[in-house]
Scaffold this motif. Sequence first.
Motif, PDB file in Angstrom:
ATOM      1  N   UNK A   1      -1.287  12.009   1.964  1.00 35.38           N
ATOM      2  CA  UNK A   1      -1.440  10.742   1.656  1.00 35.38           C
ATOM      3  C   UNK A   1      -1.686   9.792   2.683  1.00 35.38           C
TER       4      UNK A   1
ATOM      5  N   UNK B   1       0.878  -1.249   0.019  1.00 34.37           N
ATOM      6  CA  UNK B   1      -0.108   0.180  -0.060  1.00 34.37           C
ATOM      7  C   UNK B   1       0.788   1.172  -0.316  1.00 34.37           C
ATOM      8  N   UNK B   2       2.040   1.042   0.635  1.00 32.12           N
ATOM      9  CA  UNK B   2       2.752   2.427   0.784  1.00 32.12           C
ATOM     10  C   UNK B   2       3.436   2.907  -0.592  1.00 32.12           C
TER      11      UNK B   2
ATOM     12  N   UNK C   1       1.667   2.730  -3.553  1.00 28.87           N
ATOM     13  CA  UNK C   1       1.123   3.622  -4.375  1.00 28.87           C
ATOM     14  C   UNK C   1       0.410   4.448  -3.622  1.00 28.87           C
ATOM     15  N   UNK C   2      -0.033   5.597  -4.403  1.00 27.46           N
ATOM     16  CA  UNK C   2      -0.699   6.686  -3.769  1.00 27.46           C
ATOM     17  C   UNK C   2      -2.329   6.398  -3.557  1.00 27.46           C
ATOM     18  N   UNK C   3      -2.765   7.147  -2.727  1.00 32.43           N
ATOM     19  CA  UNK C   3      -4.044   6.364  -2.227  1.00 32.43           C
ATOM     20  C   UNK C   3      -5.096   6.708  -3.448  1.00 32.43           C
ATOM     21  N   UNK C   4      -4.898   7.733  -4.260  1.00 23.74           N
ATOM     22  CA  UNK C   4      -5.912   7.758  -5.332  1.00 23.74           C
ATOM     23  C   UNK C   4      -5.801   6.620  -6.405  1.00 23.74           C
TER      24      UNK C   4
ATOM     25  N   UNK D   1     -13.601   4.453   3.824  1.00 19.56           N
ATOM     26  CA  UNK D   1     -12.442   5.080   4.379  1.00 19.56           C
ATOM     27  C   UNK D   1     -11.060   4.187   4.477  1.00 19.56           C
ATOM     28  N   UNK D   2      -9.930   4.893   4.066  1.00 21.03           N
ATOM     29  CA  UNK D   2      -8.539   4.134   4.108  1.00 21.03           C
ATOM     30  C   UNK D   2      -7.669   4.972   5.160  1.00 21.03           C
TER      31      UNK D   2
ATOM     32  N   UNK E   1      -1.347   6.442   2.610  1.00 17.94           N
ATOM     33  CA  UNK E   1      -0.175   5.324   2.938  1.00 17.94           C
ATOM     34  C   UNK E   1       1.210   5.779   2.468  1.00 17.94           C
ATOM     35  N   UNK E   2       1.406   6.487   1.626  1.00 17.77           N
ATOM     36  CA  UNK E   2       2.850   6.881   1.259  1.00 17.77           C
ATOM     37  C   UNK E   2       3.279   8.047   1.966  1.00 17.77           C
TER      38      UNK E   2
ATOM     39  N   UNK F   1      -4.959   3.712  -5.485  1.00 12.59           N
ATOM     40  CA  UNK F   1      -5.411   2.564  -4.919  1.00 12.59           C
ATOM     41  C   UNK F   1      -7.136   2.672  -4.965  1.00 12.59           C
TER      42      UNK F   1
END
Lengths: 338, 338
Positions: free
Chosen positions: B334, A6-7, A9-12, A131-132, B336-337, A14
């Motif tokens: 962000x 997960x770390x 790739x960026x949240x968007x 929510x993440x 995760x990152x 994902x």
Amino acid sequence: MTRARLQDICEEELLSRLFPLFRGAAGPAEVLLGPGDDAAVLAAPSAAVVLTTDSMVRGRDWHDDWSSPTEVGRKVVAQNIADIAAMGAVPTGLLVAIAADPATEVEWALSLAEGIAQAAREAGAPVLGGDLSSAAEGSIVVGITAVGDLQGRRAVRRDGALVGDLVAVRGSLGRSGGGLQLLLAGRGRTHLDPPLGDADDPLARAIEVLCRVHRSTEDVPWRAGPEAADAGATAMIDLSDGLVRDLGRVAGASGVRIELDGEALAAFATGPLTLALGAEEAMRQVLSGGEEHSLAATFPRAAVPDGWEVIGVCADGSGEVLVDGEVPPVTGWDHFSG
Amino acid sequence: MTRARLQDICEEELLSRLFPLFRGAAGPAEVLLGPGDDAAVLAAPSAAVVLTTDSMVRGRDWHDDWSSPTEVGRKVVAQNIADIAAMGAVPTGLLVAIAADPATEVEWALSLAEGIAQAAREAGAPVLGGDLSSAAEGSIVVGITAVGDLQGRRAVRRDGALVGDLVAVRGSLGRSGGGLQLLLAGRGRTHLDPPLGDADDPLARAIEVLCRVHRSTEDVPWRAGPEAADAGATAMIDLSDGLVRDLGRVAGASGVRIELDGEALAAFATGPLTLALGAEEAMRQVLSGGEEHSLAATFPRAAVPDGWEVIGVCADGSGEVLVDGEVPPVTGWDHFSG
């Protein structure tokens, strides 16, 4: 080959991989605005909503070496849908909150989402949003909120059972608890085991059935909840903490004594449960095994619908649950003191 | 003296201490069935519900040596209420899911619940139910789902901004980010610091204001969301990830370019922010500080309501956000990152 976490790739990115998984679910309530804005908007056809939330925690509610992420996703949805059904409502939507260690593999998270999406489609409860969050090393918490609609029914509560009502169950008993027992004893089957072949024996098949139920909560009879309400159920509950403990809640809230029939219960212990665990442990799981997510309800004598098995009767009392007239030697599950 | 931990008391005792904290909240939607059954039932006066979920994770979203549990509880509710308001809806109810290390002190959990209850009462959003789970050592995840009602309004989305609309903000900018900056630099004030006295200087007061906003998200202007909708807002968003990043979402979804006025923004940087951080860092926080939970909206030129500060205008474009004609050097947060 290193696998993306997960770390990495960026949240968007994902989210752009998660959203398509959740498409295509449709249910009895129109989704007026789906994921992607500050909040979702869901129709509430009967001008009221039924709401519940239930979470699963890695290492507590599942083990990665037993359960696949898809199974975890199916199970956490099933638990929530069962709560909606136990009120006599139909599910109409889900929200998903995932807090995960940034080192979690992207593939794991996508498979979890796929399990959530499968169960959401089957239940007619579209994923409306979520929510993440990042969590501590090793930690994953998956929280679901389920929304339901009563379609004009009154809610079936725990406190409406009356003296003389019959107690009935829809679905299985003890299978999930039996599967857990087998996995704890090192006799279980996990998502890593190869599929059974035609040559595998009945014992292997029994173990597979029980463990699969524990891992993913197959076959929650959620359509039976609204049907029971329509038939006149006076009280209803989702069996999450064990039959005796959960019926104790109905008995306590309703101010009755529930008298269960050992012979009727024994019928639930036959088949895979007894084959895999022996008759005594099978019966213990029927009485106290958790996370079955079948439904238990009380009905006026003539009102028990097809498909429900009568297991007892409500008598004068104040919260007791007896089996063949005696207090059964079972407790149940406590989240913190274990 | 040893203090009781969650593992020392049974779940039912904990619930019996939590439930009374949540009593007494009342809002615009009738609670038809509150906590204690399989699910809650909440009236949906306009036959639709607005739904959002947002979580906070210990060590990621708060630090125990900075924030009290009451502050954490207030903040996680505020974040959710802001999302409801940003659709033009009023909050009507909350669900609470807590996954906590069993070694968590009972007093900590009760203070968290007290913070949630305070914010729930202030927002008119009764706590309808929840879920308690045990989590890994050191881990606490607090998840809230908020429900809202549009009271007949149409939902204000992110994608409705039109060329020529004015961009306006209701509430502060950069204060929470400024407080975080101070806490990270070791210059902040935490819940453990003694209250300020009459003799304390303006700098100490400025630091106190910013850090308190970061710790508990004071003063979310949630009533302004429905008012903006009534006034004709064409798009609206809760400022959670920083002004430029969040307005970029509005600009992108609406297919416009947002041109911000540096002088209008500078007004937000004066006072405590500039006093505590200097003019340059203050402006950086105004543009990119997260978790402010003020509202930003776009309005037809004559429709900006009282209390909203105009900071820019929508022009022809495709998702850009400019300050005085230039791309501002800010990104955002962000999960995760990092």
